[in-house]
Enzyme design. Structure first.
Site, PDB file in Angstrom:
ATOM      1  N   LYS A  46       0.850  -1.204   0.000  1.00 44.05           N
ATOM      2  CA  LYS A  46       0.000   0.000   0.000  1.00 44.05           C
ATOM      3  C   LYS A  46       0.883   1.252   0.000  1.00 44.05           C
ATOM      4  O   LYS A  46       2.106   1.162   0.243  1.00 44.05           O
ATOM      5  CB  LYS A  46      -0.920  -0.020   1.234  1.00 44.05           C
ATOM      6  N   TYR A 262      15.999  30.220   7.557  1.00 46.95           N
ATOM      7  CA  TYR A 262      14.773  30.955   7.921  1.00 46.95           C
ATOM      8  C   TYR A 262      14.691  31.197   9.422  1.00 46.95           C
ATOM      9  O   TYR A 262      15.021  30.322  10.232  1.00 46.95           O
ATOM     10  CB  TYR A 262      13.536  30.159   7.500  1.00 46.95           C
TER      11      TYR A 262
HETATM   12  C1  LIG Z   1      -0.615  -1.710   6.869  1.00 53.02           C
HETATM   13  C2  LIG Z   1      -1.203  -3.008   7.331  1.00 53.02           C
HETATM   14  C3  LIG Z   1      -0.406  -4.159   7.423  1.00 53.02           C
HETATM   15  C4  LIG Z   1       1.100  -4.114   7.276  1.00 53.02           C
HETATM   16  O1  LIG Z   1       1.613  -3.578   8.468  1.00 53.02           O
HETATM   17  P1  LIG Z   1       3.187  -3.453   8.754  1.00 53.02           P
HETATM   18  O2  LIG Z   1       3.265  -3.047  10.173  1.00 53.02           O
HETATM   19  O3  LIG Z   1       3.693  -2.413   7.823  1.00 53.02           O
HETATM   20  O4  LIG Z   1       3.795  -4.783   8.492  1.00 53.02           O
HETATM   21  C5  LIG Z   1      -1.019  -5.366   7.711  1.00 53.02           C
HETATM   22  N1  LIG Z   1      -2.359  -5.431   7.938  1.00 53.02           N
HETATM   23  C6  LIG Z   1      -3.152  -4.334   7.901  1.00 53.02           C
HETATM   24  C7  LIG Z   1      -4.605  -4.477   8.169  1.00 53.02           C
HETATM   25  C8  LIG Z   1      -2.602  -3.087   7.599  1.00 53.02           C
HETATM   26  O5  LIG Z   1      -3.381  -2.002   7.576  1.00 53.02           O
END
Ligand SMILES: *Cc1c(COP(=O)(O)O)cnc(C)c1O
Length: 377
Positions: A46, A262
């Site tokens: 994702k 800045y």
């Molecule tokens: C993002 C997510 C994962 C992966 O999590 P990590 O901590 O990055 O391994 C797995 N299951 C769900 C439901 C998630 O939202």
């Protein structure tokens, strides 16, 4: 008349270079897959593969034997389906928002159904060979998923839509001693006993390290694939997968008492040498690193001085040999000396945010896994 454009090497003209080591991502996946076998090991890609690039990461992992990908949103799923073709199994955590269930079926994306409304949406889609959905039950995260009562009331429905798997997500997996881990597992087991024919998935990156009793039939690592430490506070078992460097744009002398950046927020307490590099918060080098972050140049730590700008950062390079101080030389910002988790800690955040913030302006270089070198360019 326009003159003919001159083709220049993008690596030459780029201000920053983001190297992505797909070999490290594959090695990390293999390590987790070996640790969790006979459970299957999916890959969470994702948010554009946590900033590394969902398509190249997914391709490398599919070649390595990964069979299941997870994304968060329907659009991420559609883009991945388009790039990867019909074969790989792609599941979408957020499930169908109202009106979008038919798009899942059309692209053969596996929906994660997170409440009775999504179950009803999915049940209403008329398509001949719908993917088998995953049903998410909440066991203590209070974010997505059917509550225990909703699950109890939906048992027939879940069976009727042909759900293939029950999924839940741990809230405290990076804190092994937290009592919620065992409590969530117990609730998950209880739910699973109501529909024992379904497969089950509970662990993400950190959950994998809680032990075999958290693995069930499928684990879903994301961050650990990309080198983020799944066990904060203990040695990182994962290989780093990104290296970020910025080029020096200008080197200048500065006197005691002069201010940098800045707000004149940093005042020199002695004379020194500054290097201004082509990276800023617009590149995902988070502004909260101001006064705290650092880079590495010629084996020396070079502190970030003052406030980070949108496109530039100023480093104290007084300790660096002058021969190394010239426009175009690279300051390493994420790498062997200063990893994603260390930079995140200085920015007051977590490696996850550091990676997903990495912007679109970097020149990206993908290092293919060694066994695929013949297919690499
Ligand atoms: C993002 C997510 C994962 C992966 O999590 P990590 O901590 O990055 O391994 C797995 N299951 C769900 C439901 C998630 O939202």
């Amino acid at each position: 008349m326009c003159s003919k454009p001159v083709t220049r090497d993008p690596a030459t003209r780029a201000g920053t270079v983001l190297e992505i080591d797909l070999g490290a991502v594959v090695a990390n996946w293999r390590l987790l897959a070996a640790k969790t076998a006979p459970a299957a090991c999916a890959a969470v890609v994702k948010a554009n593969g946590y900033g590394l690039g969902a398509v190249p990461v997914a391709r490398a992992l599919l070649r390595a034997g990964c069979r299941k990908l997870f994304v968060a949103t329907l659009d991420e799923g559609l883009a991945l389906r388009e790039a990867l073709g019909a074969e790989p199994e792609i599941a979408v955590f957020n499930g169908p928002l109202p009106g979008s269930a038919a798009d899942f079926a059309a692209a053969r994306l596996t929906p994660v159904l997170n409440d009775p409304g999504q179950i009803a949406e999915w049940a209403a889609v008329a398509a001949s060979d719908k993917p088998l959905p995953i049903v998410h039950i909440d066991t203590g995260m209070s974010r997505l998923g059917l509550s225990p009562a909703e699950f109890e009331q939906s048992l027939d429905r879940v069976a009727a839509i042909g759900a293939s798997m029950l999924l839940s997500h741990l809230a405290c997996a990076e804190t092994p001693e937290h009592a919620l881990n065992a409590a969530q597992r117990a609730r998950f087991l209880a739910a699973r006993q109501r529909l024992p024919a379904l497969k089950a998935s509970l662990a993400a990156s950190s959950g994998i390290f809680l032990g075999r009793e958290f693995h069930f039939e499928l684990v879903r690592p994301g961050a650990a694939l990309y080198g983020v430490n799944p066990r904060p506070g203990a040695a990182n078992p994962m290989r780093p997968a990104v290296r970020l460097s910025a080029k020096i744009v200008q080197v200048r002398k500065i006197d005691r008492g002069e201010s940098v950046g800045y707000g004149a927020a940093h005042i020199m307490d002695g004379p020194g040498l500054l290097a201004t590099a082509a990276i800023g918060y617009a590149d995902g080098w988070l502004r909260s690193l101001s006064h705290r972050g650092c880079g590495w140049l010629a084996g020396k730590r070079v502190p970030l001085l003052g406030r980070l700008s949108m496109d530039l950062a100023t480093f104290d390079v007084s300790a660096v040999p002058p021969a190394e101080l010239y426009p175009g030389n690279m300051i390493e910002l994420i790498g062997d000396h200063y990893g994603v988790d260390a930079a995140a800690a200085d920015a007051g955040t977590i490696g996850y945010e550091m990676l997903t913030a990495l912007g679109a302006r970097h020149h990206r270089v993908y290092r293919e896994p060694p066994s695929d070198s013949k297919t690499a360019e």
